[in-house]
Motif scaffolding. Structure first.
Motif, PDB file in Angstrom:
ATOM      1  N   ARG A   1      -3.006  -5.480   0.286  1.00 63.20           N
ATOM      2  CA  ARG A   1      -3.830  -6.548  -0.291  1.00 63.20           C
ATOM      3  C   ARG A   1      -5.219  -6.603   0.317  1.00 63.20           C
ATOM      4  O   ARG A   1      -6.038  -7.425  -0.097  1.00 63.20           O
ATOM      5  CB  ARG A   1      -3.119  -7.902  -0.136  1.00 63.20           C
TER       6      ARG A   1
ATOM      7  N   CYS B   1      -6.206  -6.646   7.915  1.00 61.00           N
ATOM      8  CA  CYS B   1      -5.567  -6.578   6.599  1.00 61.00           C
ATOM      9  C   CYS B   1      -4.513  -7.679   6.449  1.00 61.00           C
ATOM     10  O   CYS B   1      -3.914  -8.118   7.431  1.00 61.00           O
ATOM     11  CB  CYS B   1      -4.851  -5.242   6.436  1.00 61.00           C
ATOM     12  N   PHE B   2      -4.262  -8.044   5.201  1.00 59.37           N
ATOM     13  CA  PHE B   2      -3.241  -9.057   4.914  1.00 59.37           C
ATOM     14  C   PHE B   2      -1.913  -8.714   5.583  1.00 59.37           C
ATOM     15  O   PHE B   2      -1.272  -9.571   6.205  1.00 59.37           O
ATOM     16  CB  PHE B   2      -3.035  -9.172   3.385  1.00 59.37           C
ATOM     17  N   GLU B   3      -1.472  -7.458   5.491  1.00 55.64           N
ATOM     18  CA  GLU B   3      -0.141  -7.070   5.982  1.00 55.64           C
ATOM     19  C   GLU B   3      -0.040  -7.231   7.501  1.00 55.64           C
ATOM     20  O   GLU B   3       1.019  -7.573   8.024  1.00 55.64           O
ATOM     21  CB  GLU B   3       0.174  -5.621   5.590  1.00 55.64           C
TER      22      GLU B   3
ATOM     23  N   GLN C   1       6.789  -5.331  -3.165  1.00 60.13           N
ATOM     24  CA  GLN C   1       6.991  -6.602  -3.875  1.00 60.13           C
ATOM     25  C   GLN C   1       8.479  -6.945  -3.899  1.00 60.13           C
ATOM     26  O   GLN C   1       8.873  -8.102  -3.705  1.00 60.13           O
ATOM     27  CB  GLN C   1       6.475  -6.546  -5.331  1.00 60.13           C
TER      28      GLN C   1
END
Ligand code: MG
Length: 385
Positions: A16, A157-159, A286
């Motif tokens: 993301r 990063c998002f992760e 996901q």
């Protein structure tokens, strides 16, 4: 490495991204860059002088938050390789996971929360109240590290940020959600799992502290070997090391047992997780986030770890000597909180003199800096450092 990445692993090109978009590096993937940013942060360097269980000056061989974080990174990385997960992402998460810890371990966190309660502030919507170390780790990488002109924090990063925020109280998650809808706070309000890499780091943390706290506990003589003898996991590790579970072990024998314990925990984690992944076969990240937690220990080992943790709690973390040090650490943090807020000690330039500003300042301190500030305030030396 990307050839061996499983479909359910986090791949940077499918991630993301960062809150502030940045051009690709060309040489390093996004998670490698995150890891490098963490290692070069000031908060990371301070981990060397922060308590894990024993106050920093109690002995040179005890784990600090820095050595603990390195052990977590090593365990997580080798398990990630076997599970075909993204090794750089687990390394970035593991190295950053404890950045938000206060001086004096959990005692510092308890003291900050007590100080906030004493202020009796009304809950104000969209304001963080009190202290949680996981949330603070996120604040360090999102806000408090000031190394870029274009943004506050490290712009990870998002992760990576999702993995750092291992737990979060709902009231804090609502604040995060208001600033970043659908972001890292969302799963604490609406359910869902983080990436497999984040799940893995969480358990690597558990393996690391359970095994190294036995080592440090025995070395300090606060933990008596006999309390370990009845434990199922201890007996299994001794059998693997071809040693009797009872009786005095030499230093070398003890390392044989601890190594066996570490490898049986990692092996169990990897093989149970492989079976879970095969059974659920998530098609992508996901599906991982929408499904059940898949990284885990087999039920007997999970139960054995619970027993081990309760023995450590009872005999080590609540040992009168550890409790005494922690109570003193709590006093230091509480005294400092009042002193900065009331102006008895100066805050650094540009740091707001508010409960949150003072909390951020104290949380960033090393044990020894907090002790020096306390001595400056009271003229008393709490520990003989
Ligand atoms: Mg940890």
């Amino acid at each position: 490495m990307s050839e061996s990445l499983a479909p359910y692993a986090s791949a940077p090109q499918r991630g993301r991204g960062r809150r502030v978009p940045e051009p690709d590096d060309g040489a390093r993937n996004a998670y490698q860059r995150d890891r490098d940013r963490v290692i070069h942060s000031s908060a990371f360097r301070r981990l060397v002088y922060k308590t894990q269980v024993f106050i920093n000056h109690e002995g040179d061989l005890f784990r600090t938050r820095l050595t603990h974080s390195l052990e977590v990174a090593q365990l997580a990385r080798s398990a990630a390789r076997r599970l075909h997960l993204h090794e750089d992402l687990v390394e970035a998460i593991a190295l950053a996971h404890d950045l938000g810890h206060t001086p004096f371990g959990h005692a510092g966190q308890d003291a900050l929360n007590a100080a906030w309660r004493a202020l009796g502030l009304q809950t104000v919507a969209l304001d963080l109240q009190g202290f949680e170390h996981n949330l603070q780790s996120l604040r360090v990488v999102d806000k408090l590290e000031l190394r870029y002109t274009a943004f506050d924090g490290l712009n990870l990063c998002f992760e990576t940020r999702e993995g750092i925020l291992k737990h979060c109280a709902a009231r804090h998650a609502r604040v995060l959600e208001a600033h970043e809808p659908g972001g890292v706070g969302a799963r604490f309000l609406h359910g869902g799992q983080p990436s497999l890499e984040a799940q893995l780091c969480n358990l690597a943390d558990e393996i690391a502290y359970c095994t190294h706290d036995i080592d440090d506990g025995l070395r300090s003589a606060l933990l008596a070997a006999e309390v370990l003898w009845p434990l199922e996991l201890w007996q299994r590790a001794c059998r693997q090391a071809q040693l009797a579970p009872q009786g005095a072990h030499t230093r070398r024998e003890l390392y044989m047992v601890l190594r066996a314990l570490l490898s049986l925990l990692v092996h169990d984690l990897v093989s149970h997780t492989q079976a879970q992944l095969q059974q659920h076969a998530p098609a992508n990240t996901q599906a991982v986030r929408a499904g059940p937690a898949l990284v885990g220990f087999s039920p007997p080992v999970a139960q054995g770890l619970q027993q081990l943790k309760s023995v450590l709690m009872q005999h080590l973390y609540r040992h009168p000597q550890v409790s005494h040090s922690m109570a003193q650490g709590q006093r230091v943090v509480q005294d400092l909180f009042g002193a900065y807020l009331q102006g008895a000690l100066p805050m650094p330039d540009g740091q707001p003199v508010t409960p949150r500003g003072v909390t951020d300042y104290i949380a960033g301190m090393t044990d020894r800096f907090a002790l020096r500030e306390h001595e400056r305030l009271t003229g008393q030396r709490i520990f003989d450092a």
